[in-house]
Motif scaffolding. Sequence first.
Motif, PDB file in Angstrom:
ATOM      1  N   ARG A   1       2.359   0.973  -3.533  1.00  0.00           N
ATOM      2  CA  ARG A   1       1.184   0.412  -4.370  1.00  0.00           C
ATOM      3  C   ARG A   1       1.493   0.082  -5.739  1.00  0.00           C
ATOM      4  O   ARG A   1       1.814   1.125  -6.419  1.00  0.00           O
ATOM      5  CB  ARG A   1      -0.048   1.117  -4.006  1.00  0.00           C
ATOM      6  CG  ARG A   1      -1.184   0.634  -4.628  1.00  0.00           C
ATOM      7  CD  ARG A   1      -2.523   1.725  -4.561  1.00  0.00           C
ATOM      8  NE  ARG A   1      -3.911   1.015  -4.817  1.00  0.00           N
ATOM      9  CZ  ARG A   1      -3.928   1.387  -6.352  1.00  0.00           C
ATOM     10  NH1 ARG A   1      -3.219   1.970  -7.137  1.00  0.00           N
ATOM     11  NH2 ARG A   1      -4.992   0.950  -6.732  1.00  0.00           N
TER      12      ARG A   1
ATOM     13  N   THR B   1       0.811  -1.118  -0.155  1.00  0.00           N
ATOM     14  CA  THR B   1       0.036  -0.107   0.038  1.00  0.00           C
ATOM     15  C   THR B   1       0.952   1.172  -0.150  1.00  0.00           C
ATOM     16  O   THR B   1       2.087   1.105  -0.113  1.00  0.00           O
ATOM     17  CB  THR B   1      -0.798  -0.040   1.381  1.00  0.00           C
ATOM     18  OG1 THR B   1      -0.132   0.056   2.377  1.00  0.00           O
ATOM     19  CG2 THR B   1      -1.964  -1.087   1.297  1.00  0.00           C
ATOM     20  N   GLY B   2       0.108   2.188  -0.028  1.00  0.00           N
ATOM     21  CA  GLY B   2       1.098   3.788   0.030  1.00  0.00           C
ATOM     22  C   GLY B   2       1.612   3.699  -1.132  1.00  0.00           C
ATOM     23  O   GLY B   2       1.392   3.622  -2.324  1.00  0.00           O
TER      24      GLY B   2
END
Length: 328
Positions: free
Chosen positions: A212, A208-209
């Motif tokens: 990603r 994620t983040g």
Amino acid sequence: MTSIRRLIAIAITPALFMATSCGRHSTSEVFYLIAANLSLPYWKTAETGFNAAAARYRVTGKVAGPDNYDPQAELQELNHAVAAKPAGILISVADEGLLKPGIDAAIAAGIPVITIDSDAPSSRRLFFIGTNNLDAGHLGGERIAERLGGRGNVVFYSMPGQPNLDERLQGYKDIFATHPDIKIIDVVNIKGDARNAFDNTQQYLAQTGVARVSAFICLEASSGKVVADAVRRQKITDRVVVAMDVDQDTLAEIKDGTIEATISQKPFTMGYVGLKQLDEIFHNMPKSLSKDYSVDAFAEYPVFIDTGTALVDKANVDVYARSAADHQ
């Protein structure tokens, strides 16, 4: 009597011409198609085209090579084919450095060699028949850039070192060079096993983040289905998957919406045209097979026969599905 002889000669000449024409070909003329990963649907289609041409020209076609991605095993099959002294060899090059000496040995032995699907331009092969792989990468890259809005992380699935896949990757890089906010996070070497693509996709989907991954790009045929499967299992609908080739599983995933698009090639045409070209060369051998015809402006042979590419998505997937069904 003279008139009668003329009539007899006129009657005999067409029959003699037909007999001579039919006698050009023989099942004793053996042509080889050599490739790796022969178990893939892609190569089954190429084999069908190759065999269709062999049947039309009444010659013998033999297909050889490993079912998996094994360049060393492909080299062994090439060496066996050269030792058999066939009328010609078509070969898809899994590893140019490894297979080049075998191709050159075939040419030195007077055996015409044409590469298909994946080229070996540094070898003495006569010419290449297949996809313009750089253009294929451009097609895919343009779709990725459009869908991502010019921004995001991407992961590729490939087998680095295989010439056609490396050219496709370069095509994508050419497009991404004009979109600096598209970042290539990884080029995963699947090592001829699509399960490696599945495992890596699962790992990247968990990130994620800033890490990603927005898009997964398959440069060869076997990865598309398993990457789509990994995305579906996690019920993720906001990632872009671009595949390669038009096997039935890939087309089904496009209809389902899990795969955004795929790049179509024409393996049937590669096999068919490849044998047809070899047959013509065998029956009209040049003075020298080892000459570099690419630098001869008056050459009998092209450098490259482009069999064509197209982008397939929901707008035209049914056309390709019908075509595949017609040829089953």
